[in-house]
Structures are given as C-alpha cells and as structure tokens.
Scaffold this motif. Sequence first.
Motif, PDB file in Angstrom:
ATOM      1  N   THR A 189     -10.618  -0.068  -1.543  1.00  0.00           N
ATOM      2  CA  THR A 189     -10.908  -0.485  -2.916  1.00  0.00           C
ATOM      3  C   THR A 189     -10.421   0.568  -3.910  1.00  0.00           C
ATOM      4  OG1 THR A 189     -13.140   0.436  -2.733  1.00  0.00           O
ATOM      5  CG2 THR A 189     -12.880  -1.928  -2.293  1.00  0.00           C
ATOM      6  N   LYS A 190     -10.403   1.827  -3.508  1.00  0.00           N
ATOM      7  CA  LYS A 190      -9.894   2.904  -4.380  1.00  0.00           C
ATOM      8  C   LYS A 190      -8.405   2.683  -4.655  1.00  0.00           C
ATOM      9  CE  LYS A 190     -11.286   7.462  -4.801  1.00  0.00           C
ATOM     10  NZ  LYS A 190     -12.152   7.131  -5.799  1.00  0.00           N
ATOM     11  N   GLU A 191      -7.659   2.302  -3.637  1.00  0.00           N
ATOM     12  CA  GLU A 191      -6.232   2.027  -3.812  1.00  0.00           C
ATOM     13  C   GLU A 191      -6.041   0.801  -4.711  1.00  0.00           C
ATOM     14  OE1 GLU A 191      -2.363   2.347  -1.042  1.00  0.00           O
ATOM     15  OE2 GLU A 191      -3.894   0.995  -0.252  1.00  0.00           O
ATOM     16  N   PRO A 209       0.833  -1.208   0.000  1.00  0.00           N
ATOM     17  CA  PRO A 209       0.000   0.000   0.000  1.00  0.00           C
ATOM     18  C   PRO A 209       0.864   1.253   0.000  1.00  0.00           C
ATOM     19  CG  PRO A 209       0.136  -0.886   2.207  1.00  0.00           C
ATOM     20  CD  PRO A 209       0.851  -1.865   1.306  1.00  0.00           C
ATOM     21  N   LEU A 210       0.264   2.362  -0.383  1.00  0.00           N
ATOM     22  CA  LEU A 210       0.986   3.630  -0.395  1.00  0.00           C
ATOM     23  C   LEU A 210       1.022   4.268   0.999  1.00  0.00           C
ATOM     24  CD1 LEU A 210      -0.246   5.066  -3.800  1.00  0.00           C
ATOM     25  CD2 LEU A 210       1.792   3.697  -3.292  1.00  0.00           C
ATOM     26  N   GLY A 211       0.110   3.887   1.844  1.00  0.00           N
ATOM     27  CA  GLY A 211       0.150   4.353   3.230  1.00  0.00           C
ATOM     28  C   GLY A 211      -0.554   5.669   3.495  1.00  0.00           C
ATOM     29  N   LYS A 212      -1.260   6.182   2.514  1.00  0.00           N
ATOM     30  CA  LYS A 212      -2.023   7.434   2.675  1.00  0.00           C
ATOM     31  C   LYS A 212      -3.355   7.274   1.973  1.00  0.00           C
ATOM     32  CE  LYS A 212       1.007  10.756   4.103  1.00  0.00           C
ATOM     33  NZ  LYS A 212       0.820  11.883   4.935  1.00  0.00           N
ATOM     34  N   PRO A 213      -4.394   7.945   2.474  1.00  0.00           N
ATOM     35  CA  PRO A 213      -5.679   7.931   1.761  1.00  0.00           C
ATOM     36  C   PRO A 213      -5.522   8.556   0.375  1.00  0.00           C
ATOM     37  CG  PRO A 213      -5.909   8.897   3.954  1.00  0.00           C
ATOM     38  CD  PRO A 213      -4.445   8.721   3.700  1.00  0.00           C
ATOM     39  N   ILE A 214      -6.309   8.055  -0.564  1.00  0.00           N
ATOM     40  CA  ILE A 214      -6.226   8.509  -1.948  1.00  0.00           C
ATOM     41  C   ILE A 214      -7.527   9.209  -2.333  1.00  0.00           C
ATOM     42  CG2 ILE A 214      -6.090   7.728  -4.346  1.00  0.00           C
ATOM     43  CD1 ILE A 214      -4.546   5.287  -3.314  1.00  0.00           C
ATOM     44  N   GLY A 215      -7.411  10.314  -3.052  1.00  0.00           N
ATOM     45  CA  GLY A 215      -8.593  10.957  -3.613  1.00  0.00           C
ATOM     46  C   GLY A 215      -8.632  12.450  -3.381  1.00  0.00           C
ATOM     47  N   ASP A 216      -9.708  13.058  -3.860  1.00  0.00           N
ATOM     48  CA  ASP A 216      -9.895  14.494  -3.706  1.00  0.00           C
ATOM     49  C   ASP A 216      -9.913  14.864  -2.222  1.00  0.00           C
ATOM     50  OD1 ASP A 216     -10.089  14.667  -6.439  1.00  0.00           O
ATOM     51  OD2 ASP A 216     -12.291  14.597  -6.448  1.00  0.00           O
ATOM     52  N   GLY A 217      -9.209  15.927  -1.898  1.00  0.00           N
ATOM     53  CA  GLY A 217      -9.172  16.377  -0.514  1.00  0.00           C
ATOM     54  C   GLY A 217      -8.054  15.753   0.300  1.00  0.00           C
ATOM     55  N   PHE A 218      -7.344  14.795  -0.278  1.00  0.00           N
ATOM     56  CA  PHE A 218      -6.230  14.154   0.416  1.00  0.00           C
ATOM     57  C   PHE A 218      -4.913  14.593  -0.226  1.00  0.00           C
ATOM     58  CE2 PHE A 218      -9.686  11.004   1.117  1.00  0.00           C
ATOM     59  CZ  PHE A 218      -9.711  11.055   2.501  1.00  0.00           C
TER      60      PHE A 218
END
Length: 155
Positions: A132-134, A89-98
């Motif tokens: 699931t986004k990741e 994993p990348l270890g950070k939340p993914i998406g708009d606002g992150f």
Amino acid sequence: MGTQLLKHGASSDEPLEIANINQPELVLKIHREYIKAGAQCIETNTFGANEFKLKQYGYEDRVYEINKRAVEIAKEAAKDVYVFGSVGPLGKPIGDGFDLTYEKAKNIFYSQLSALVESEVDGIIFETLASTKEAQAAIESLKAIDSDLPYIVQF
C-alpha cells in the motif's frame, strides 16, 4: 504485453519496453491482436518503463522517450478502444531503512507518469504493486501532476 512480446520473439536481454523504440511494429501488432480479440481497453508497453528498472540496462535517461512512444503506438492501434498507461512496481521495498526512500519512489513514479499523462492516455493502471505504501507513492505522484485521469490499482 510482456508475455506476448517474448512469445513473438522480443529479446529478454533488454527491457521489453525498449521494443517501443526498436520494434514498434511488433508492439503495434500485439495491440491489434488484443483489439481483434475483443479488448475494449489496451495497456501501453510501459510496465517497467521507469528510471529504476531501466537503469539496470543503462536506459534510465530514456524514460520519457520510451513512455511517449508507447502511447503513440497504442493510440495508433486503438481507434475505438481506451488506452491505459501501464505502471508496474519498482521492485524494492520503500521507506526509511530501505535503499529506496518514499520521496525517491514518488520521483520515479512522477517521471514515468508525466510522460504518460502528457501523451494523453485515457487512464492509468498501476499493476502488481507490492504494498500500500508503493500504491500511495504512485497515486500521490499522479495527483501531483494535477491529473484527474481515472486509475486502477492492482496488487
């Protein structure tokens, strides 16, 4: 792999994936131990070998080298077992606002996956992904390489 590297004396002051460059004989030894124990598939020492994770140690410009060397070491040990490229994993939340946008996440996965695919792994294992986004970003990146490699996704 990480647990075994630490157990065998690898430093926790650097990313464990740098052992592919600095301690290849240790990585090879661990692969051989897994095979001797009956493994039919081994994973490359690349769980955190992506730009995002390696940047914490100043190794972000060595993604290709670290991943390529990991595959070479695993293949040296493999003989009659499969070699799957490990992608963590990348270890950070993914998406708009992150801090990490979806496109940036895809680019980070793409860079690591390109090295693994070009080095001719037998498959990819996406390990301990956080969402699931990741997983979607990782799979889209693999497909963008035009790869038909089998893959496994673990959460």
